[in-house]
Structures are given as structure tokens and as C-alpha cells.
Motif scaffolding. Structure first.
Motif, short mmCIF file in Angstrom:
data_model
loop_
_atom_site.label_atom_id
_atom_site.label_comp_id
_atom_site.label_asym_id
_atom_site.label_seq_id
_atom_site.Cartn_x
_atom_site.Cartn_y
_atom_site.Cartn_z
N VAL A 1 29.05 49.48 23.11
CA VAL A 1 27.67 49.72 22.70
C VAL A 1 27.61 49.72 21.18
O VAL A 1 28.30 50.51 20.52
N GLY B 1 24.45 49.38 19.32
CA GLY B 1 23.16 49.74 18.73
C GLY B 1 22.26 50.43 19.73
O GLY B 1 22.49 50.38 20.94
N LYS B 2 21.23 51.11 19.21
CA LYS B 2 20.30 51.85 20.07
C LYS B 2 18.92 51.84 19.44
O LYS B 2 18.78 51.99 18.23
N TYR C 1 19.85 49.92 24.58
CA TYR C 1 21.16 49.83 23.95
C TYR C 1 21.53 48.36 23.77
O TYR C 1 21.40 47.56 24.71
N ASP D 1 27.80 56.49 23.39
CA ASP D 1 28.16 56.59 21.97
C ASP D 1 28.14 55.20 21.34
O ASP D 1 28.52 54.21 21.98
N ILE D 2 27.71 55.15 20.10
CA ILE D 2 27.57 53.88 19.40
C ILE D 2 28.85 53.56 18.63
O ILE D 2 29.37 54.41 17.90
N ASN D 3 29.36 52.34 18.81
CA ASN D 3 30.52 51.84 18.07
C ASN D 3 31.74 52.73 18.19
O ASN D 3 32.50 52.91 17.22
#
Length: 214
Positions: free
Chosen positions: A49, A51-52, A65, A99-101
Motif C-alpha cells: 500500500v 497511498g491513501k 488505498y 499501513d502506508i509504505n
């Protein structure tokens, strides 16, 4: 008329607040073996993931997402490539949080109007937390058992009632989909349509374990 109008407005606000409270307490999901989660999903991918974005559609909004797809295991007939995953922005409506990145995830879901949706009742997990047997199941074995039925056992005695059933007993130890059968076994169709639990080959034990009661 004004006092009556005000009372009606107050009543509507009260009912709305009660409804919202029910929603916040309302996300409950039945325990599902990862194989069933795989077989019943329209989309199964491994992705990171990256981006959001909160979309202001509906009363609670939708989280979109952006994902970097690593591999697709299921859903080739639905979409060519997954770029976005949609979920409710509200926890009460079973919205899931990624969670992002940080991690690669196994993500399962459904397709509606060309968009991929998922939620807390779908099987979503960090890839590194999956057992070796679960990864093998996702890659190949679970698909072999999609015609089988995994029958949950909540209270003894439990019995299979047809040849295509595997008895799932993780609930007896209160572990559910994080239990031993869930993490290490797949329900595979054998000869003449019979289904049984299959563990496969491990590094320590080069024998194949194939039993109805692991």
C-alpha cells in the motif's frame, strides 16, 4: 407549532445518534478459514500500500488505498491489474486500515462496478505474518479445495455429514482463524470426491500428512 417542530427535530437527532451507536458496535464477522476466504473472494492479491485518500461519498466516506500489486492469485477474469482498494472510512462499517509504505499485504475482496472493495470481514494480513503453509495454499493448494466444504466445529460432538467436508476444530481452542488448522492445513479434494486435511511436505518431515483429524 414551533415547540412541536423542535421536539420532532430532537427526536430525529436522538434516533440518529442511536443508529450511529449501533453501527459503531455493529462490525462483527464470522470466523473463516483462510481457504474459505480465498475461495469465496473475487480478488486475491499480494500488494504494498503506497497511498491513501479519503473520498467524501456517503455519510461516512470511503478510503481509497493506492497499491503496488506484486502478484494476483485470483480475479484474473474480473480486473487486469489492481491499482486501488476501496474500504469504508468508518470502523463501524468494517473499514480496514493498512499501513502506508511499510508492508506487503495479502488482500482479498470483491469487485463492484470495476472497483475492488475489502473490509474487516475479508482476509487481509501482512504477508510476512502468514505461515509457509498459508503462502503455499494461496499460491496453489487452496484452489484445489474450493469444491470442498470446511465445517466449523464450535461445540463437541461434531461430525462430518458428507464426503466433501473437512471438520474445522480451531474454535474449540478459541483460536479460530489463527489456530493450528488455519495456519498449517488445507482441505483438499481427493479421489472419488472425498475431501481431507492436507499438510504437505515440511523440511523436518519429508512425509505427507493427509488426515481428517489433524
Amino acid at each position: 407549532m414551533q415547540p412541536l417542530y423542535q421536539r420532532l427535530i430532537s427526536l430525529l437527532l436522538l434516533l440518529s445518534s442511536l443508529h450511529v451507536f449501533q453501527l459503531t458496535e455493529g462490525c462483527s464477522c464470522a470466523l473463516t478459514h483462510p481457504q474459505d476466504a480465498f475461495c469465496n473472494s473475487e480478488i486475491v492479491i499480494r500488494a504494498k500500500v503506497v497511498g491513501k485518500k479519503l473520498l467524501r461519498d456517503g455519510p461516512f466516506g470511503t478510503l481509497r488505498y493506492t497499491v503496488k500489486q506484486m502478484k494476483m492469485y485470483r480475479g484474473f477474469d474480473k480486473v487486469q491489474h489492481v491499482q486501488h482498494i476501496y474500504t469504508s472510512a468508518s470502523d463501524s462499517l468494517c473499514g480496514v486500515r493498512f499501513d502506508i509504505n511499510k508492508y506487503q499485504y495479502l488482500i482479498t475482496g470483491r469487485v463492484y462496478n470495476g472497483k475492488v472493495y475489502t473490509g474487516l470481514c475479508n482476509f487481509n494480513e501482512q504477508w510476512e505474518r502468514l505461515s509457509l503453509a498459508q503462502r503455499k495454499g494461496i499460491n496453489h493448494r487452496y484452489q484445489l479445495g474450493c469444491d470442498c466444504r470446511i465445517k466449523p466445529c464450535h461445540h463437541l460432538p461434531c461430525l462430518v455429514t458428507s464426503k466433501n467436508e473437512c471438520l474445522w476444530t480451531d474454535m474449540l481452542s478459541h483460536f479460530g482463524n489463527s489456530g493450528y488448522q488455519s495456519r498449517h492445513y488445507a482441505c483438499i479434494q481427493q479421489k472419488e470426491g472425498y475431501c481431507s486435511w492436507y499438510r504437505g511436505i515440511t523440511h523436518r518431515d519429508k512425509t505427507t500428512i493427509n488426515t481428517t483429524e489433524p
